[in-house]
Design a protein around this motif. Structure first.
Motif, PDB file in Angstrom:
ATOM      1  N   VAL A  54      -6.946  -0.834  -4.996  1.00  0.00           N
ATOM      2  CA  VAL A  54      -6.174  -1.706  -4.105  1.00  0.00           C
ATOM      3  C   VAL A  54      -7.077  -2.474  -3.143  1.00  0.00           C
ATOM      4  CG1 VAL A  54      -4.557  -1.668  -2.158  1.00  0.00           C
ATOM      5  CG2 VAL A  54      -3.965  -0.522  -4.275  1.00  0.00           C
ATOM      6  N   THR A  82       0.831  -1.210   0.000  1.00  0.00           N
ATOM      7  CA  THR A  82       0.000   0.000   0.000  1.00  0.00           C
ATOM      8  C   THR A  82       0.865   1.259   0.000  1.00  0.00           C
ATOM      9  OG1 THR A  82      -0.138  -0.114   2.427  1.00  0.00           O
ATOM     10  CG2 THR A  82      -1.884  -1.179   1.167  1.00  0.00           C
ATOM     11  N   GLY A 126      -6.280   1.412   0.700  1.00  0.00           N
ATOM     12  CA  GLY A 126      -5.370   0.364   1.163  1.00  0.00           C
ATOM     13  C   GLY A 126      -4.664   0.686   2.461  1.00  0.00           C
TER      14      GLY A 126
END
Length: 620
Positions: free
Chosen positions: A470, A341, A396
């Motif tokens: 994500v 991330t 994320g």
């Protein structure tokens, strides 16, 4: 078909090396008629092929056990220097992150370095970075990982010093290289020290050995601390963090790769070595302390910076400090999630701020402002990158922080409080920059600042879309917890800390309620954080002073004692020769008499022991 790409996954690092070699003909004085651009396009193609190869290999290895590949190289007596590779979903996925971000950075460089004639050199250096990082994540050997880390240190020096005709660039490249070499040197001691204990450098075998190892605590502590030193330098952890600030002198496209994934190489090695380091409680505590101090200190120093690049460089150190905490508390999967991330969000932040730097006269955030209406793509990308880096659901960063915070809340409550502080400070720092750059009215330096052209906007928008997706990818990979299993205290505390930090920055820098420029405390306190806790001065009065003193002492000994003795012998030889020349007549009889006298004197000296015994006999 995909099985072929899985079996040949070891070729992924080779594509970048091939691109670097093919770029050589466009180096200066070889091919001039076409210009340097073909070198960049060739490297773009090689990186794209490497990305596709990794994608097809990932499809084949997904939900499959990891595979081991051994490349024979050198065997001497009991020393086996074969190259072991680990082919798994994690390692192949890591190569895709590396090649994907490098592909976007190369497209970004087409626009950023539009008028630069160093394309062949620049793209070759990026290829060196890509090849080294892909080889590192596939390599399953501590020895060869160390060699690859040294190659990456060289790549840092070359890319930071790309514009070598500027004095600050040369100084930055030198300082970055030397600072990282300190950690590398201590890491080498650990690499050498671990082999007699474990009889292997293979990461998998090291983990098996560590589970049953019975090592002297002092030895385990020394080896563990030595193995930590290398990742400290690579991840810019305190006190080896100054190089990252100096590295900002390099071109922004290289900063995308360096700040997003290159700095994570040290954390990757640290994750691999976690079972070995866990043998020593002192080493584990050192990781946690280093990560905690860097995380808090980095975010506080970032708030005091006015250079837009420096505000991000210190956040890099701070975020990787959280990765250190995750490794120190044994959360390997969380550390990997944090790195994923972080890489996406930080790459997006560097792209958006680099676009501002490209067509602005200044990098001082206090002299910008009002760019939201002029630069909507950059502003939106910055917001998404900032939200993805902190605990803002459902992006994320929130899930990574949640996974880390859930474990810390249960087992290390003080570290959980530290996580909340770091998240709040990072939120404040990020939205402070947003308010100064994109909010308010345009200042003189920002009056003429249109949106950049498509080669820089396209990769930025593409990466922004990936950052937004994500969470969907994490859900597909079954890396997200179920909603019913979420700890509401942890999740609520993280979101609240983000809201407090970001809200305070928005109130101060987006509204007219607070007088500008904003000052926190006294000027001495501001300078303390603005000048990085005076770390450079601390180096000068400690390490630099000690090295200078030792160097001067050695120089004095060498000049006046070693050279003095040699000069004395030479002087005596010359003096004796000059004296003897006045006693030489040139007649043969004189030479014969001199030889006889010398032989007689030598015989007398050799006969002294016998003569002394004879005198004792006669006396008796």
């Amino acid at each position: 078909m995909t099985q072929f790409f899985l079996d040949s996954a070891w070729l992924i690092p080779c594509y970048a090396l091939l691109g670097a070699i093919l770029a050589v003909p466009w180096s200066p004085a070889i091919i001039n008629r076409t210009g340097p651009r073909p070198a960049g396009y060739i490297n773009l193609l090689m990186t794209f092929i490497a990305f596709l190869h990794g994608l097809l290999a990932l499809l084949a290895i997904w939900n499959q056990p990891a595979q081991s590949v051994v490349i024979p190289w050198l065997q001497v007596v009991d020393l086996d220097l074969s190259i072991p590779l680990e082919i798994s979903a994690v390692t192949i996925g890591a190569t895709m992150v590396i090649t994907g971000l490098n592909l976007l950075a190369q497209i970004y460089a087409i626009g950023y370095l539009e008028t630069d004639w160093g394309w062949a050199r620049f793209y070759s250096f990026l290829a060196l970075f890509e090849a080294g990082m892909c080889a590192l994540v596939l390599c399953n050997s501590l020895f060869f990982s160390y060699i690859i880390l040294e190659v990456l240190t060289l790549g840092t020096y070359l890319l930071v010093g790309f514009w070598f005709n500027q004095s600050l660039v040369v100084t930055g490249a030198r300082d970055a290289f030397l600072t990282k070499r300190v950690g590398d040197l201590v890491l080498l001691m650990g690499v050498i020290g671990i082999y007699p204990l474990s009889k292997t450098w293979d990461f998998s075998q090291l983990a098996d050995w560590a589970s049953t190892a019975n090592v002297d605590p002092k030895v385990a502590t020394l080896v563990g601390l030595a193995l930590i030193a290398g990742p400290m330098g690579k991840c810019a952890q305190f006190p080896l963090h100054l190089w990252l600030d100096e590295a900002m002198e390099g071109p922004v496209p290289s900063t995308i790769l360096r700040n997003a994934v290159v700095v994570c190489t040290g954390a990757w090695v640290l994750i691999k070595l976690q079972p070995v380091i866990a043998i020593s409680p002192v080493a584990v505590s050192a990781i946690i302390w280093i990560g905690g101090v860097t995380a808090v200190g980095g975010t506080m120093v970032a708030i005091a910076q006015v250079d837009i690049k420096r505000t991000l460089s210190y956040l890099v150190s701070a975020y990787l400090g959280l990765v250190f905490i995750a490794v120190g508390t044994g959360q390997i999967q969380t550390a990997l999630l944090l790195m994923l991330t972080y890489a996406v969000a930080m790459g997006l932040l560097v792209m958006s701020t680099g676009a501002i730097i490209w067509n602005s006269i200044t990098q001082d955030v206090t002299q910008l402002g009002g760019l939201w209406a002029k630069r909507p793509a950059c502003g939106l990308s910055y917001l998404v990158g900032a939200a993805g880096l902190i605990a803002v659901p459902p992006l994320g960063g929130f899930w990574a922080f949640l996974q880390l915070g859930d474990s810390l809340f249960t087992n290390h409550l003080k570290l959980f409080a530290l996580l909340l502080v770091v998240n709040a400070l990072a939120s404040f720092s990020l939205f402070r920059v947003f308010g100064l750059v994109f909010g308010g009215k345009p200042q003189q330096m920002a009056q003429r600042s249109p949106e950049v052209h498509w080669p820089m906007v396209f990769p930025m928008i593409l990466l922004m879309g990936f950052a937004l997706h994500v969470p969907l990818l994490l859900g597909t990979w079954q890396l997200l917890p179920e909603w019913v299993s979420l700890n509401p205290t942890v999740a609520g505390s993280l979101v609240l800390s983000s809201a407090i930090g970001g809200g305070a920055a928005a109130y101060m820098y987006l509204s007219n309620q607070v007088e500008k420029p904003i000052r926190f405390g006294s000027k001495a306190l501001q300078d303390f954080f603005a000048y990085d806790l005076y770390t450079q001065k601390l180096y000068r009065v400690t390490v630099v002073f000690l090295v200078d003193l030792i160097s001067r002492t050695i120089s004095w000994v060498d000049r006046y004692i070693v050279d003095g003795f040699v000069n004395l012998v030479g002087f005596m030889t010359v003096f004796s020769g000059q004296s003897l020349k006045y006693n030489v007549s040139g007649q043969t009889q004189f030479y014969a008499l001199t030889i006889l006298l010398g032989v007689a004197l030598l015989g007398f000296l050799l006969s002294l022991p016998i003569l002394s015994r004879l005198s004792l006999i006669v006396g008796g």
